[in-house]
Design a protein around this motif. Structure first.
Motif, PDB file in Angstrom:
ATOM      1  N   GLU A 134      -4.834   6.962   7.009  1.00  0.00           N
ATOM      2  CA  GLU A 134      -5.943   6.096   6.586  1.00  0.00           C
ATOM      3  C   GLU A 134      -6.213   5.015   7.627  1.00  0.00           C
ATOM      4  O   GLU A 134      -7.367   4.749   7.977  1.00  0.00           O
ATOM      5  CB  GLU A 134      -5.624   5.427   5.250  1.00  0.00           C
ATOM      6  N   ASP A 186       0.383   9.191   4.763  1.00  0.00           N
ATOM      7  CA  ASP A 186      -0.969   9.000   4.228  1.00  0.00           C
ATOM      8  C   ASP A 186      -1.570   7.674   4.688  1.00  0.00           C
ATOM      9  O   ASP A 186      -2.736   7.622   5.100  1.00  0.00           O
ATOM     10  CB  ASP A 186      -0.955   9.055   2.701  1.00  0.00           C
ATOM     11  N   ILE A 187      -0.794   6.606   4.610  1.00  0.00           N
ATOM     12  CA  ILE A 187      -1.290   5.281   5.002  1.00  0.00           C
ATOM     13  C   ILE A 187      -1.556   5.248   6.506  1.00  0.00           C
ATOM     14  O   ILE A 187      -2.560   4.687   6.952  1.00  0.00           O
ATOM     15  CB  ILE A 187      -0.306   4.169   4.573  1.00  0.00           C
ATOM     16  N   GLN A 217       2.042   6.744  -6.787  1.00  0.00           N
ATOM     17  CA  GLN A 217       1.010   7.674  -7.228  1.00  0.00           C
ATOM     18  C   GLN A 217       1.417   9.119  -6.956  1.00  0.00           C
ATOM     19  O   GLN A 217       1.176  10.004  -7.788  1.00  0.00           O
ATOM     20  CB  GLN A 217      -0.328   7.369  -6.544  1.00  0.00           C
ATOM     21  N   ILE A 218       2.047   9.377  -5.820  1.00  0.00           N
ATOM     22  CA  ILE A 218       2.540  10.723  -5.519  1.00  0.00           C
ATOM     23  C   ILE A 218       3.561  11.143  -6.562  1.00  0.00           C
ATOM     24  O   ILE A 218       3.533  12.269  -7.068  1.00  0.00           O
ATOM     25  CB  ILE A 218       3.151  10.775  -4.102  1.00  0.00           C
ATOM     26  N   LYS A 230       2.537   1.632  -3.478  1.00  0.00           N
ATOM     27  CA  LYS A 230       1.592   2.126  -4.488  1.00  0.00           C
ATOM     28  C   LYS A 230       1.276   3.608  -4.268  1.00  0.00           C
ATOM     29  O   LYS A 230       1.178   4.366  -5.233  1.00  0.00           O
ATOM     30  CB  LYS A 230       0.303   1.304  -4.467  1.00  0.00           C
ATOM     31  N   ARG A 231       1.120   4.010  -3.016  1.00  0.00           N
ATOM     32  CA  ARG A 231       0.824   5.416  -2.725  1.00  0.00           C
ATOM     33  C   ARG A 231       2.011   6.298  -3.108  1.00  0.00           C
ATOM     34  O   ARG A 231       1.831   7.357  -3.704  1.00  0.00           O
ATOM     35  CB  ARG A 231       0.474   5.585  -1.241  1.00  0.00           C
ATOM     36  N   ALA A 246       3.909   8.911   1.646  1.00  0.00           N
ATOM     37  CA  ALA A 246       3.039   7.735   1.538  1.00  0.00           C
ATOM     38  C   ALA A 246       2.836   7.088   2.907  1.00  0.00           C
ATOM     39  O   ALA A 246       1.710   6.691   3.241  1.00  0.00           O
ATOM     40  CB  ALA A 246       3.636   6.730   0.553  1.00  0.00           C
ATOM     41  N   ARG A 263       0.829  -1.208   0.000  1.00  0.00           N
ATOM     42  CA  ARG A 263       0.000   0.000   0.000  1.00  0.00           C
ATOM     43  C   ARG A 263       0.865   1.259   0.000  1.00  0.00           C
ATOM     44  O   ARG A 263       0.574   2.210  -0.721  1.00  0.00           O
ATOM     45  CB  ARG A 263      -0.923   0.007   1.228  1.00  0.00           C
TER      46      ARG A 263
END
Length: 88
Positions: free
Chosen positions: A41, A37-38, A15-16, A11-12, A34, A8
């Motif tokens: 979440e 962010d994770i 994407q950034i 992947k984040r 990332a 995760r």
């Protein structure tokens, strides 16, 4: 479970990198963002902040470099080739 979290984060971070226009030499900053962010979440979904606040330290040490190495300028260079000299 840790592998899922690592994926995760990877992947984040990817994407950034894409969202920022694929800049060179920013993989560590993307990886840190990332993780943040994770963690956010995970904290929001579980309703707790203490677990998420400390969970990122292993990923910072173990995953930052190799996980996004394909995005660095140096990783894209063919092995064994020297850079061209500028013409005068």
């Amino acid at each position: 479970m840790a592998t899922d979290r690592h994926e995760r984060i990877r992947k984040r971070a990817h994407q950034i990198w894409i969202d920022e226009g694929k800049p060179f030499h920013q993989h560590e900053r993307h990886w840190e963002q990332a993780i943040t962010d994770i963690n956010r979440e995970d904290a929001e979904s579980s309703g707790t902040h203490s677990k998420a606040a400390t969970a990122g330290s292993a990923e910072r040490v173990a995953g930052a470099g190799p996980a996004l190495a394909e995005h660095s300028k140096d990783a894209a260079k063919p092995a064994g080739r020297k850079p061209k000299r500028a013409e005068k």
